[in-house]
Design an enzyme around this catalytic site. Structure first.
Site, PDB file in Angstrom:
ATOM      1  N   ALA A  53       1.264  -0.708   0.705  1.00 25.22           N
ATOM      2  CA  ALA A  53      -0.077  -0.180  -0.174  1.00 25.22           C
ATOM      3  C   ALA A  53       0.825   1.211  -0.257  1.00 25.22           C
ATOM      4  O   ALA A  53       0.616   2.503   0.084  1.00 25.22           O
ATOM      5  CB  ALA A  53      -0.840   0.057   1.248  1.00 25.22           C
ATOM      6  N   THR A  54       1.978   0.819   0.367  1.00 26.18           N
ATOM      7  CA  THR A  54       2.610   2.334   0.543  1.00 26.18           C
ATOM      8  C   THR A  54       3.724   2.692  -0.895  1.00 26.18           C
ATOM      9  O   THR A  54       3.482   3.819  -1.140  1.00 26.18           O
ATOM     10  CB  THR A  54       3.810   2.215   1.334  1.00 26.18           C
ATOM     11  N   ASN A  72      -6.406   4.339  10.592  1.00 23.77           N
ATOM     12  CA  ASN A  72      -5.856   2.891  11.538  1.00 23.77           C
ATOM     13  C   ASN A  72      -5.644   2.896  13.340  1.00 23.77           C
ATOM     14  O   ASN A  72      -5.158   2.122  13.535  1.00 23.77           O
ATOM     15  CB  ASN A  72      -4.134   2.636  11.095  1.00 23.77           C
ATOM     16  N   GLN A 131      -6.887  -0.367   5.803  1.00 23.51           N
ATOM     17  CA  GLN A 131      -7.111  -0.411   6.864  1.00 23.51           C
ATOM     18  C   GLN A 131      -8.693  -1.090   6.667  1.00 23.51           C
ATOM     19  O   GLN A 131      -9.340  -1.543   7.384  1.00 23.51           O
ATOM     20  CB  GLN A 131      -7.111   0.190   8.101  1.00 23.51           C
ATOM     21  N   ALA A 174      -1.828  -6.493   1.089  1.00 26.70           N
ATOM     22  CA  ALA A 174      -2.165  -8.218   1.366  1.00 26.70           C
ATOM     23  C   ALA A 174      -2.029  -8.352   2.698  1.00 26.70           C
ATOM     24  O   ALA A 174      -2.764  -8.970   3.434  1.00 26.70           O
ATOM     25  CB  ALA A 174      -1.763  -8.747   0.215  1.00 26.70           C
ATOM     26  N   HIS A 175      -1.074  -7.578   3.221  1.00 28.37           N
ATOM     27  CA  HIS A 175      -0.739  -8.042   5.424  1.00 28.37           C
ATOM     28  C   HIS A 175      -2.145  -7.807   5.614  1.00 28.37           C
ATOM     29  O   HIS A 175      -1.184  -8.004   7.088  1.00 28.37           O
ATOM     30  CB  HIS A 175       0.899  -7.813   4.931  1.00 28.37           C
ATOM     31  N   THR A 218       9.450  -7.617 -12.761  1.00 27.35           N
ATOM     32  CA  THR A 218       8.848  -8.428 -13.158  1.00 27.35           C
ATOM     33  C   THR A 218       7.918  -8.982 -12.238  1.00 27.35           C
ATOM     34  O   THR A 218       8.255  -9.154 -10.557  1.00 27.35           O
ATOM     35  CB  THR A 218      10.189 -10.112 -12.749  1.00 27.35           C
ATOM     36  N   CYS A 267       5.835   5.626  20.216  1.00 27.98           N
ATOM     37  CA  CYS A 267       6.663   5.534  21.465  1.00 27.98           C
ATOM     38  C   CYS A 267       7.725   4.918  22.137  1.00 27.98           C
ATOM     39  O   CYS A 267       6.945   3.825  21.197  1.00 27.98           O
ATOM     40  CB  CYS A 267       5.351   5.455  22.750  1.00 27.98           C
TER      41      CYS A 267
END
Lengths: 386, 136
Positions: A75-76, A155, A183, A204-205, A243, A327
């Site tokens: 997504a980044t 998020n 999300q 996907a993750h 690829t 943090c």
């Protein structure tokens, strides 16, 4: 042997579903479908077929056409491609972008990079519910606005942006609309034939697929053009060379298919788990940061009055959760979203984000409540009377 | 992140999870010096009590609002002061305790708050010719 913490950080990432892993493993070794999907021979065509089947599975979850799905490394990268791609392609038409201060870093940093290149960015602030309202977006639009980029589900607190209303408004003003759905995809129904969204990022993750693969939805009707970020072979309609990683793409497809199969039932189950935990944390004095209803099912963000945030997080080490501040021992930065909700530095810092998922059980939720209750009381007992 | 093990030493983790000598002396206890420092709005607040008997530190108690570094420092200090003469305790170096705990640079400000608390406690020692029982 030390036991693993109870994992309640599904919003950060998810384990790969074994059914997904099995499909992926079949694409790796000599006995599997390992060939380059761009090759013209039979093994290449077999790999290509799996890629296209997976593309259709990703598209099906969001009611898009397969040709509108461009695979990326996550997504980044999809956010980078959407934002920089629109800005660079349409730079002769305008140089203004609208986004918010509470977006994912991939969106924030892409926009900051464009500022260095001479684009202007309006950074919207969330309202007292942590939401970016359509009226605020409309007020920020200018004649030279090229793009609005907003997340569908926040998020940190799970708050939902009204992307249908914002999309309609962008259409009226002739501005492209990009939504980061990392999300929300697989957790809420998304219908891109009905939603006036031009670009949408997926990971996907977050949905029991592997890390390192995502996609960008790029609308065809009407067509959205993008300047590609990565050159070298013209894959993915020239938008993203490289690829194709068959195993990754197959993993993403299977993950999206599985998510679609159980979406409503999972939404109810996760909502019930969330409310179960909230009832116990409310009883010990927790303050709810996430909206009770306009929220992704699996996220609960709670502030705990009167204790220091880093100690709260550290003392709950039996749980794998996130805190409301970025943090760590090096620096502590209270969450912008929580400050927008009106939480002071102490409350923003002493907040925990619990996020539930496919493998979360009631027993785990109950144990989490016990741990937090016990440790919150332990920390409060250390503190000098005010 | 909940894995503070990557940010802090084993010694910090031990004192954070099992802090020694927490609390305060009962009202009426003789020989107690109390010092407060820090401000919880700024992330650290310490109330440190030292019971002195026959010119030496008999025991310490403390209450603390703060990060694991601050809690661990209080706990370790409460053990290290025991048995020291008032003169030794008054000049006890807390920064070396921060070294011993292996605190990262950004957390060493906790040592300054404890120094201030200790200083405040011994300031009250100067101004009394005899130690009064601790008031509630």
């Amino acid at each position: 042997m030390a036991t693993q913490p109870i994992y309640l950080d599904y919003a950060a990432t998810t384990p790969v579903d074994p059914r997904v892993a099995e499909k992926m493993a079949a694409c790796l070794t000599l006995a599997g479908t390992f060939a380059n999907p761009a090759s013209q021979h039979a093994p290449g065509r077999a790999a290509r077929a799996l890629v296209e089947a997976a593309r259709a599975q990703v598209a099906a979850l969001v009611n898009a056409s397969p040709q509108e799905i461009v695979f990326t490394s996550g997504a980044t990268e999809a956010d980078n491609l959407a934002i920089k791609g629109v800005a660079h392609f349409y730079k002769d038409r305008g140089h203004h972008i609208v986004t918010s201060r509470i977006e994912h870093k991939a969106v924030l940093d892409s926009c900051k990079q464009l500022e260095k290149e001479g684009f202007e960015v309006s950074w919207l602030k969330p309202d007292a519910d942590g939401l970016i309202r359509p009226e605020a977006v409309e007020a920020a639009l200018r004649k030279d606005t090229l793009l609005v980029s907003l997340m569908q589900a926040n998020n940190e607190i799970g708050a939902l942006t009204d992307i249908a209303a914002i999309g309609r408004m962008c259409k009226v003003h002739g501005v492209h609309f990009h939504v980061d759905a990392a999300q929300s995809a697989g957790k809420l129904p998304i219908d891109l034939k009905a939603l006036p969204v031009d670009l949408m990022s997926f990971a996907a993750h977050k949905v029991y697929g592997p890390k390192g693969i995502g996609a960008l939805y790029v609308r065809r009707e009407p067509r959205v053009n993008l300047a590609p970020l990565i050159h070298g072979g013209g894959h993915e309609q020239g938008l993203r060379s490289g690829t194709l990683a068959t195993h990754q793409i197959v993993g993403m497809g299977e993950a999206f298919r599985l998510a679609g199969e159980t979406l409503p039932q999972e939404a109810s189950r996760l909502t019930a788990l969330r409310e179960r935990l909230w009832a116990k944390l409310e009883a010990i004095g927790g303050l709810r940061n996430s909206h009770a209803t306009a929220c992704v099912p699996g996220i609960l963000n709670v502030s705990f009055p009167g204790v220091e945030g880093e100690s709260l997080l550290a003392t709950c080490s039996e749980l794998a959760v996130s805190s409301g501040s970025a943090c760590n021992a090096a620096d502590a930065e209270p969450s912008y979203v929580l400050r927008a909700l009106g939480r002071d530095d102490q409350l923003a810092g002493a907040s925990l984000r619990f996020s539930f998922g496919r493998y979360t059980t009631e027993a785990e939720v109950d144990r989490a409540a016990e741990v937090v209750t016990e440790q919150y009381r332990r920390l409060k007992a250390l503190i000098p009377a005010a | 992140m909940t894995d503070i093990a990557s940010d802090y030493s084993q010694l910090v983790l031990e004192h954070f999870r099992n802090p020694r000598n927490v609390g305060s002396f009962p009202a009426g206890t003789v020989g107690v010096l109390t010092g407060m420092a820090g401000n919880r709005r700024h992330g650290r607040e310490v109330r440190f009590e030292i019971r002195v008997a026959v010119g030496r530190v008999a025991e310490c108690r403390y209450q603390v609002y703060g990060d694991p570094a601050t809690i661990a420092l209080c706990s370790l200090l409460s053990e290290r002061l025991r048995g020291l003469s008032v003169a030794e305790a008054r000049t006890f170096g807390i920064v070396p305790l921060a070294d011993e705990l292996g605190l990262p640079a950004v957390k060493r400000a906790a040592a300054l708050v404890l120094e201030d608390a200790l200083g405040a406690a011994f300031k009250s020692y100067n101004s009394v010719s005899q130690l009064e029982p601790l008031r509630a």
